[in-house]
Design a protein around this motif. Structure first.
Motif, PDB file in Angstrom:
ATOM      1  N   GLU A  24       0.841  -1.199   0.000  1.00 19.87           N
ATOM      2  CA  GLU A  24       0.000   0.000   0.000  1.00 19.87           C
ATOM      3  C   GLU A  24       0.882   1.257   0.000  1.00 19.87           C
ATOM      4  N   GLU A  25       1.940   1.223   0.774  1.00 17.49           N
ATOM      5  CA  GLU A  25       2.850   2.374   0.854  1.00 17.49           C
ATOM      6  C   GLU A  25       3.454   2.732  -0.503  1.00 17.49           C
ATOM      7  N   VAL A  26       3.780   1.705  -1.303  1.00 21.65           N
ATOM      8  CA  VAL A  26       4.397   1.965  -2.605  1.00 21.65           C
ATOM      9  C   VAL A  26       3.363   2.093  -3.721  1.00 21.65           C
ATOM     10  N   GLY A  27       2.083   2.019  -3.386  1.00 25.05           N
ATOM     11  CA  GLY A  27       1.029   2.281  -4.359  1.00 25.05           C
ATOM     12  C   GLY A  27       0.574   1.098  -5.188  1.00 25.05           C
ATOM     13  N   LEU A  28       0.899  -0.116  -4.770  1.00 25.97           N
ATOM     14  CA  LEU A  28       0.461  -1.295  -5.516  1.00 25.97           C
ATOM     15  C   LEU A  28      -1.000  -1.644  -5.207  1.00 25.97           C
ATOM     16  N   ILE A  29      -1.400  -1.435  -3.969  1.00 27.72           N
ATOM     17  CA  ILE A  29      -2.777  -1.696  -3.552  1.00 27.72           C
ATOM     18  C   ILE A  29      -3.245  -0.505  -2.716  1.00 27.72           C
ATOM     19  N   LEU A  47      -7.418 -10.121  -6.432  1.00 24.35           N
ATOM     20  CA  LEU A  47      -6.921 -10.265  -7.799  1.00 24.35           C
ATOM     21  C   LEU A  47      -5.604  -9.506  -7.966  1.00 24.35           C
ATOM     22  N   GLN A  48      -5.542  -8.289  -7.450  1.00 20.30           N
ATOM     23  CA  GLN A  48      -4.324  -7.490  -7.563  1.00 20.30           C
ATOM     24  C   GLN A  48      -3.147  -8.219  -6.909  1.00 20.30           C
ATOM     25  N   LEU A  49      -3.383  -8.828  -5.762  1.00 19.97           N
ATOM     26  CA  LEU A  49      -2.313  -9.531  -5.057  1.00 19.97           C
ATOM     27  C   LEU A  49      -1.882 -10.794  -5.814  1.00 19.97           C
ATOM     28  N   LYS A  50      -2.814 -11.456  -6.482  1.00 20.41           N
ATOM     29  CA  LYS A  50      -2.441 -12.607  -7.319  1.00 20.41           C
ATOM     30  C   LYS A  50      -1.547 -12.145  -8.469  1.00 20.41           C
ATOM     31  N   LEU A  51      -1.877 -11.009  -9.060  1.00 22.14           N
ATOM     32  CA  LEU A  51      -1.048 -10.467 -10.144  1.00 22.14           C
ATOM     33  C   LEU A  51       0.331 -10.072  -9.629  1.00 22.14           C
ATOM     34  N   ILE A  52       0.379  -9.466  -8.456  1.00 25.70           N
ATOM     35  CA  ILE A  52       1.665  -9.074  -7.861  1.00 25.70           C
ATOM     36  C   ILE A  52       2.514 -10.312  -7.599  1.00 25.70           C
ATOM     37  N   GLY A  67       3.794  -0.601 -12.717  1.00 25.18           N
ATOM     38  CA  GLY A  67       3.521  -0.077 -14.047  1.00 25.18           C
ATOM     39  C   GLY A  67       2.523  -0.924 -14.827  1.00 25.18           C
ATOM     40  N   MET A  68       2.301  -2.139 -14.373  1.00 22.40           N
ATOM     41  CA  MET A  68       1.355  -3.036 -15.035  1.00 22.40           C
ATOM     42  C   MET A  68      -0.051  -2.929 -14.455  1.00 22.40           C
ATOM     43  N   LEU A  69      -0.165  -2.247 -13.334  1.00 22.15           N
ATOM     44  CA  LEU A  69      -1.474  -2.064 -12.721  1.00 22.15           C
ATOM     45  C   LEU A  69      -1.962  -0.662 -13.064  1.00 22.15           C
ATOM     46  N   GLY A  70      -3.109  -0.572 -13.687  1.00 24.04           N
ATOM     47  CA  GLY A  70      -3.656   0.731 -14.043  1.00 24.04           C
ATOM     48  C   GLY A  70      -4.059   1.517 -12.808  1.00 24.04           C
ATOM     49  N   ARG A  71      -4.468   2.744 -13.008  1.00 28.80           N
ATOM     50  CA  ARG A  71      -4.875   3.608 -11.890  1.00 28.80           C
ATOM     51  C   ARG A  71      -5.971   2.983 -11.041  1.00 28.80           C
ATOM     52  N   ASN A  72      -6.838   2.198 -11.682  1.00 25.85           N
ATOM     53  CA  ASN A  72      -7.923   1.564 -10.947  1.00 25.85           C
ATOM     54  C   ASN A  72      -7.483   0.243 -10.310  1.00 25.85           C
ATOM     55  N   MET A  74      -6.497  -2.391 -11.854  1.00 28.84           N
ATOM     56  CA  MET A  74      -6.709  -3.512 -12.756  1.00 28.84           C
ATOM     57  C   MET A  74      -5.533  -3.626 -13.721  1.00 28.84           C
ATOM     58  N   PRO A  75      -5.276  -4.821 -14.201  1.00 27.92           N
ATOM     59  CA  PRO A  75      -4.085  -5.033 -15.025  1.00 27.92           C
ATOM     60  C   PRO A  75      -4.111  -4.284 -16.350  1.00 27.92           C
ATOM     61  N   ASP A  76      -2.963  -3.741 -16.680  1.00 26.23           N
ATOM     62  CA  ASP A  76      -2.718  -3.107 -17.973  1.00 26.23           C
ATOM     63  C   ASP A  76      -1.363  -3.686 -18.403  1.00 26.23           C
ATOM     64  N   LEU A  77      -1.397  -4.910 -18.910  1.00 25.04           N
ATOM     65  CA  LEU A  77      -0.189  -5.700 -19.105  1.00 25.04           C
ATOM     66  C   LEU A  77       0.467  -5.429 -20.453  1.00 25.04           C
ATOM     67  N   PRO A  78       1.751  -5.059 -20.431  1.00 27.97           N
ATOM     68  CA  PRO A  78       2.489  -4.789 -21.674  1.00 27.97           C
ATOM     69  C   PRO A  78       2.899  -6.098 -22.337  1.00 27.97           C
ATOM     70  N   ARG A  79       2.230  -6.449 -23.414  1.00 27.72           N
ATOM     71  CA  ARG A  79       2.458  -7.750 -24.052  1.00 27.72           C
ATOM     72  C   ARG A  79       3.907  -7.951 -24.488  1.00 27.72           C
ATOM     73  N   ALA A  80       4.535  -6.922 -25.029  1.00 28.33           N
ATOM     74  CA  ALA A  80       5.931  -7.063 -25.476  1.00 28.33           C
ATOM     75  C   ALA A  80       6.847  -7.361 -24.288  1.00 28.33           C
ATOM     76  N   GLY A  81       6.626  -6.683 -23.181  1.00 25.79           N
ATOM     77  CA  GLY A  81       7.424  -6.923 -21.975  1.00 25.79           C
ATOM     78  C   GLY A  81       7.210  -8.319 -21.420  1.00 25.79           C
ATOM     79  N   LEU A  82       5.992  -8.812 -21.534  1.00 25.67           N
ATOM     80  CA  LEU A  82       5.695 -10.169 -21.072  1.00 25.67           C
ATOM     81  C   LEU A  82       6.381 -11.207 -21.964  1.00 25.67           C
ATOM     82  N   HIS A  83       6.397 -10.963 -23.268  1.00 26.36           N
ATOM     83  CA  HIS A  83       7.111 -11.863 -24.179  1.00 26.36           C
ATOM     84  C   HIS A  83       8.605 -11.870 -23.858  1.00 26.36           C
TER      85      HIS A  83
END
Length: 141
Positions: A24-29, A47-52, A67-72, A74-83
């Motif tokens: 929470e302190e670093v803004g992930l949740i 869900l957010q914690l499963k993604l983390i 950077g993969m979690l949007g402002r809300n 929810m995931p905003d996953l960079p496909r190229a970075g995942l590849h």
């Protein structure tokens, strides 16, 4: 909407409350309120914690995960970075398989001494070259 307190989130995810507070302190949740001194989280925090957790297992830093979690949240996953990360994991798997095979050979080698085994000597050469390459790559970062 029913909120989950920090103890419930910790129990359901296996993540320590101290780690949840840090996330929470670093803004992930984000907590939405408090009941007494206990933080309250919306249900989507699970869900957010499963993604983390998945991101950490894949080798992403918390900054990269943020950077993969949007402002809300929810995931905003960079496909190229995942590849790219999947390709890195594939390389690591190949290296681990080679290491496993080397260890099995060393354990089962019938030569009286490992230094008399041509296969062992060859495997040592390959391992030494890989180590030098990794050291050079790490030095460039």
């Amino acid at each position: 909407m029913k909120f989950l307190d920090i103890g419930e989130v910790s129990a359901q995810t296996g993540i320590k409350p101290s780690a949840l507070r840090y996330y929470e302190e670093v803004g992930l949740i984000y907590s939405v309120s408090r009941r007494g001194l206990r933080r309250q989280f919306p249900p989507e925090v699970l869900l957010q914690l499963k993604l983390i957790t998945m991101g950490k297992l894949a080798g992403f830093s918390l900054e990269e995960i943020a950077g993969m979690l949007g402002r809300n949240g929810m995931p905003d996953l960079p496909r190229a970075g995942l590849h790219q990360k999947a390709d890195e994991i594939d390389r690591h798997i190949r290296e681990l398989i080679a290491l496993r095979d080397t260890l099995r050979h060393v354990a089962e080698c019938p030569a009286p001494s490992h230094m008399e085994c041509a296969t062992f000597k060859r495997l040592l050469e390959v391992a030494g070259k890989r180590g030098a390459v990794r050291k050079n790559i790490a030095g460039r970062r």
